[in-house]
Scaffold this motif. Structure first.
Motif, PDB file in Angstrom:
ATOM      1  N   SER A  19       6.611   4.828   4.291  1.00  0.00           N
ATOM      2  CA  SER A  19       5.794   5.720   5.090  1.00  0.00           C
ATOM      3  C   SER A  19       4.843   4.882   5.934  1.00  0.00           C
ATOM      4  O   SER A  19       4.618   3.699   5.651  1.00  0.00           O
ATOM      5  N   ILE A  20       4.291   5.492   6.965  1.00  0.00           N
ATOM      6  CA  ILE A  20       3.380   4.785   7.860  1.00  0.00           C
ATOM      7  C   ILE A  20       2.198   5.690   8.168  1.00  0.00           C
ATOM      8  O   ILE A  20       2.363   6.901   8.358  1.00  0.00           O
ATOM      9  N   ASP A  21       0.988   5.124   8.148  1.00  0.00           N
ATOM     10  CA  ASP A  21      -0.192   5.954   8.390  1.00  0.00           C
ATOM     11  C   ASP A  21      -0.660   5.823   9.837  1.00  0.00           C
ATOM     12  O   ASP A  21      -0.022   5.162  10.676  1.00  0.00           O
ATOM     13  N   TRP A  22      -1.799   6.427  10.147  1.00  0.00           N
ATOM     14  CA  TRP A  22      -2.303   6.480  11.520  1.00  0.00           C
ATOM     15  C   TRP A  22      -2.610   5.097  12.088  1.00  0.00           C
ATOM     16  O   TRP A  22      -2.612   4.902  13.311  1.00  0.00           O
ATOM     17  N   SER A  23      -2.871   4.120  11.210  1.00  0.00           N
ATOM     18  CA  SER A  23      -3.202   2.764  11.673  1.00  0.00           C
ATOM     19  C   SER A  23      -1.994   1.845  11.682  1.00  0.00           C
ATOM     20  O   SER A  23      -2.129   0.631  11.841  1.00  0.00           O
ATOM     21  N   ASN A  24      -0.795   2.427  11.533  1.00  0.00           N
ATOM     22  CA  ASN A  24       0.460   1.675  11.470  1.00  0.00           C
ATOM     23  C   ASN A  24       0.540   0.755  10.260  1.00  0.00           C
ATOM     24  O   ASN A  24       1.203  -0.284  10.284  1.00  0.00           O
ATOM     25  N   THR A  25      -0.129   1.154   9.181  1.00  0.00           N
ATOM     26  CA  THR A  25       0.024   0.477   7.899  1.00  0.00           C
ATOM     27  C   THR A  25       1.255   1.040   7.201  1.00  0.00           C
ATOM     28  O   THR A  25       1.432   2.259   7.125  1.00  0.00           O
ATOM     29  N   LEU A  26       2.108   0.145   6.693  1.00  0.00           N
ATOM     30  CA  LEU A  26       3.325   0.543   6.007  1.00  0.00           C
ATOM     31  C   LEU A  26       3.109   0.614   4.499  1.00  0.00           C
ATOM     32  O   LEU A  26       2.467  -0.265   3.914  1.00  0.00           O
ATOM     33  N   TYR A  27       3.656   1.642   3.881  1.00  0.00           N
ATOM     34  CA  TYR A  27       3.700   1.782   2.428  1.00  0.00           C
ATOM     35  C   TYR A  27       5.173   1.815   2.045  1.00  0.00           C
ATOM     36  O   TYR A  27       5.904   2.713   2.470  1.00  0.00           O
ATOM     37  N   ILE A  28       5.616   0.847   1.257  1.00  0.00           N
ATOM     38  CA  ILE A  28       7.033   0.635   1.013  1.00  0.00           C
ATOM     39  C   ILE A  28       7.347   0.813  -0.467  1.00  0.00           C
ATOM     40  O   ILE A  28       6.707   0.200  -1.330  1.00  0.00           O
ATOM     41  N   ASP A  69      10.931   6.534  -2.887  1.00  0.00           N
ATOM     42  CA  ASP A  69      10.314   7.013  -1.653  1.00  0.00           C
ATOM     43  C   ASP A  69       8.815   7.124  -1.868  1.00  0.00           C
ATOM     44  O   ASP A  69       8.334   7.258  -3.007  1.00  0.00           O
ATOM     45  N   VAL A  70       8.072   7.080  -0.764  1.00  0.00           N
ATOM     46  CA  VAL A  70       6.618   7.183  -0.810  1.00  0.00           C
ATOM     47  C   VAL A  70       6.141   7.852   0.477  1.00  0.00           C
ATOM     48  O   VAL A  70       6.685   7.603   1.557  1.00  0.00           O
ATOM     49  N   ILE A  71       5.162   8.719   0.326  1.00  0.00           N
ATOM     50  CA  ILE A  71       4.520   9.388   1.463  1.00  0.00           C
ATOM     51  C   ILE A  71       3.024   9.147   1.362  1.00  0.00           C
ATOM     52  O   ILE A  71       2.440   9.289   0.282  1.00  0.00           O
ATOM     53  N   VAL A  72       2.391   8.792   2.483  1.00  0.00           N
ATOM     54  CA  VAL A  72       0.947   8.583   2.487  1.00  0.00           C
ATOM     55  C   VAL A  72       0.276   9.809   3.090  1.00  0.00           C
ATOM     56  O   VAL A  72       0.714  10.345   4.115  1.00  0.00           O
ATOM     57  N   GLY A  73      -0.792  10.274   2.428  1.00  0.00           N
ATOM     58  CA  GLY A  73      -1.524  11.443   2.886  1.00  0.00           C
ATOM     59  C   GLY A  73      -2.700  11.072   3.763  1.00  0.00           C
ATOM     60  O   GLY A  73      -2.979   9.901   4.043  1.00  0.00           O
ATOM     61  N   SER A  74      -3.449  12.082   4.192  1.00  0.00           N
ATOM     62  CA  SER A  74      -4.536  11.887   5.150  1.00  0.00           C
ATOM     63  C   SER A  74      -5.712  11.133   4.563  1.00  0.00           C
ATOM     64  O   SER A  74      -6.529  10.573   5.291  1.00  0.00           O
ATOM     65  N   ASN A  75      -5.830  11.106   3.228  1.00  0.00           N
ATOM     66  CA  ASN A  75      -6.906  10.372   2.572  1.00  0.00           C
ATOM     67  C   ASN A  75      -6.410   9.085   1.919  1.00  0.00           C
ATOM     68  O   ASN A  75      -7.020   8.580   0.988  1.00  0.00           O
ATOM     69  N   SER A  76      -5.289   8.582   2.426  1.00  0.00           N
ATOM     70  CA  SER A  76      -4.649   7.362   1.922  1.00  0.00           C
ATOM     71  C   SER A  76      -4.155   7.502   0.493  1.00  0.00           C
ATOM     72  O   SER A  76      -3.867   6.504  -0.166  1.00  0.00           O
ATOM     73  N   GLU A  77      -4.047   8.734   0.003  1.00  0.00           N
ATOM     74  CA  GLU A  77      -3.367   8.948  -1.269  1.00  0.00           C
ATOM     75  C   GLU A  77      -1.862   8.826  -1.042  1.00  0.00           C
ATOM     76  O   GLU A  77      -1.382   9.051   0.073  1.00  0.00           O
ATOM     77  N   ILE A  78      -1.129   8.460  -2.075  1.00  0.00           N
ATOM     78  CA  ILE A  78       0.309   8.314  -1.915  1.00  0.00           C
ATOM     79  C   ILE A  78       1.052   9.142  -2.956  1.00  0.00           C
ATOM     80  O   ILE A  78       0.629   9.277  -4.099  1.00  0.00           O
ATOM     81  N   TYR A  79       2.159   9.715  -2.508  1.00  0.00           N
ATOM     82  CA  TYR A  79       3.054  10.507  -3.334  1.00  0.00           C
ATOM     83  C   TYR A  79       4.336   9.698  -3.503  1.00  0.00           C
ATOM     84  O   TYR A  79       4.940   9.276  -2.517  1.00  0.00           O
ATOM     85  N   ILE A  80       4.763   9.497  -4.747  1.00  0.00           N
ATOM     86  CA  ILE A  80       5.843   8.568  -5.040  1.00  0.00           C
ATOM     87  C   ILE A  80       6.965   9.273  -5.781  1.00  0.00           C
ATOM     88  O   ILE A  80       6.743   9.912  -6.817  1.00  0.00           O
ATOM     89  N   ALA A  81       8.192   9.146  -5.260  1.00  0.00           N
ATOM     90  CA  ALA A  81       9.373   9.586  -5.995  1.00  0.00           C
ATOM     91  C   ALA A  81       9.732   8.487  -6.988  1.00  0.00           C
ATOM     92  O   ALA A  81      10.369   7.497  -6.642  1.00  0.00           O
ATOM     93  N   ASP A  82       9.276   8.660  -8.224  1.00  0.00           N
ATOM     94  CA  ASP A  82       9.451   7.678  -9.298  1.00  0.00           C
ATOM     95  C   ASP A  82      10.784   7.994  -9.978  1.00  0.00           C
ATOM     96  O   ASP A  82      10.834   8.613 -11.039  1.00  0.00           O
TER      97      ASP A  82
END
Length: 292
Positions: A19-28, A69-82
């Motif tokens: 996933s990628i947030d508003w600052s183009n930070t990647l969460y892999i 998989d991972v999704i980043v939310g608006s408060n930089s929380e992350i949701y992970i398909a574990d």
């Protein structure tokens, strides 16, 4: 992020969804390192923000097992398909542990509070809800955060190729405008759209009956799908080692190859400038392609 596997902070081992947030930070989702890596824009080294930095797996609240998989939310929380823990974990920013918000840790099943290897995940921030590709159960589930039981929104627990079934769904994309799920039907070699509330899907790309191929209108293991703001569709075509592009409103036609020379591409995202990032799974890296 080089082409050799490893668990150092500048290495990945079979990266899957990201996933990628508003600052183009990647969460892999660094699958075989059992961790989520955060890469700031243009950084060469990542930071572990969920799971064990050294690659140890487990089912405790501070561990992951083959996250897919991972999704980043608006408060930089992350949701992970574990995936191999059969659960979805929520990790708040800077947290040392995750919280299970869907699934039953370590138990596979087809009840409404269970998964059988969840792979893909999408987030609806308006409803504070998640959609999960419950791959082993051939369905997509909907969960309101804080509610234990989910709702089946696509497919059922029987895989197949008729329009009321899914066959190994992997990547999913929630389109807020059309209120529909775009689903990469991995074993069906196609991409389908399932409007919320509908009882079946419509074909977007690939073969209706699941035939694989290398031509421009076929896939060989479709693994992920995303849309851009114009409604154009991008698909990772895993065993064909390419990314296919389909113009909006010209679905079920021939795709255009916009990325190749990959080794089983498995996931993709767009940044705010519509540059394309591809998880090059068996090359253990993420590739960036400038706007198509």
């Amino acid at each position: 992020m080089t082409g050799q596997p490893g668990n150092a902070s500048n290495k990945l081992n079979c990266p899957r969804g990201f996933s990628i947030d508003w600052s183009n930070t990647l969460y892999i989702a660094d699958q075989y390192n059992h961790r989520i890596q955060k890469y700031l824009k243009d950084a060469s080294y990542g930071e572990t923000v969920a799971g064990d930095a050294t690659g140890m797996h487990g089912n405790a609240s501070n561990r992951l097992s083959h996250p897919c998989d991972v999704i980043v939310g608006s408060n930089s929380e992350i949701y992970i398909a574990d995936a191999f823990n059969h659960r979805v974990q929520l990790w708040n920013q800077n947290a040392m542990n995750g919280t299970t918000i869907a699934g039953t840790t370590g138990i596979a099943g087809d009840a409404l509070d269970q998964f059988q290897i969840p792979y893909g995940i999408a987030h609806d921030p308006v409803e504070n809800a998640i959609y999960v590709a419950d791959t082993g159960n051939n369905r997509v589930m909907y969960y309101r955060v804080g509610i234990k039981n989910g709702t089946i929104v696509a497919g059922n627990s029987t895989g197949g190729m008729n329009a009321a079934q899914l066959n190994g769904p992997l990547g999913i994309y929630f389109d807020e405008i059309s209120k529909s799920m775009f689903i990469a039907n991995y074993l069906g070699n196609n991409v389908v759209r399932w409007t919320l509330g509908a009882s079946n899907w419509t074909l977007i790309a690939g073969d209706f009956n699941g035939a694989s191929g290398q031509t421009a209108n076929r896939f060989n293991q479709s693994t992920d799908v995303i849309l851009d703001p114009m409604g154009n569709v991008y698909v990772t075509d895993g065993s064909n080692n390419r990314v296919q592009f389909f113009l909006a409103n010209e679905y079920e036609s021939n795709g255009t190859t916009i990325a190749s020379l990959l080794n089983f591409p498995i996931s993709l995202v767009l940044d705010s400038q519509l540059n394309l990032y591809v998880s090059d799974w068996l090359n253990h890296r993420v590739q960036k392609y400038l706007r198509y």
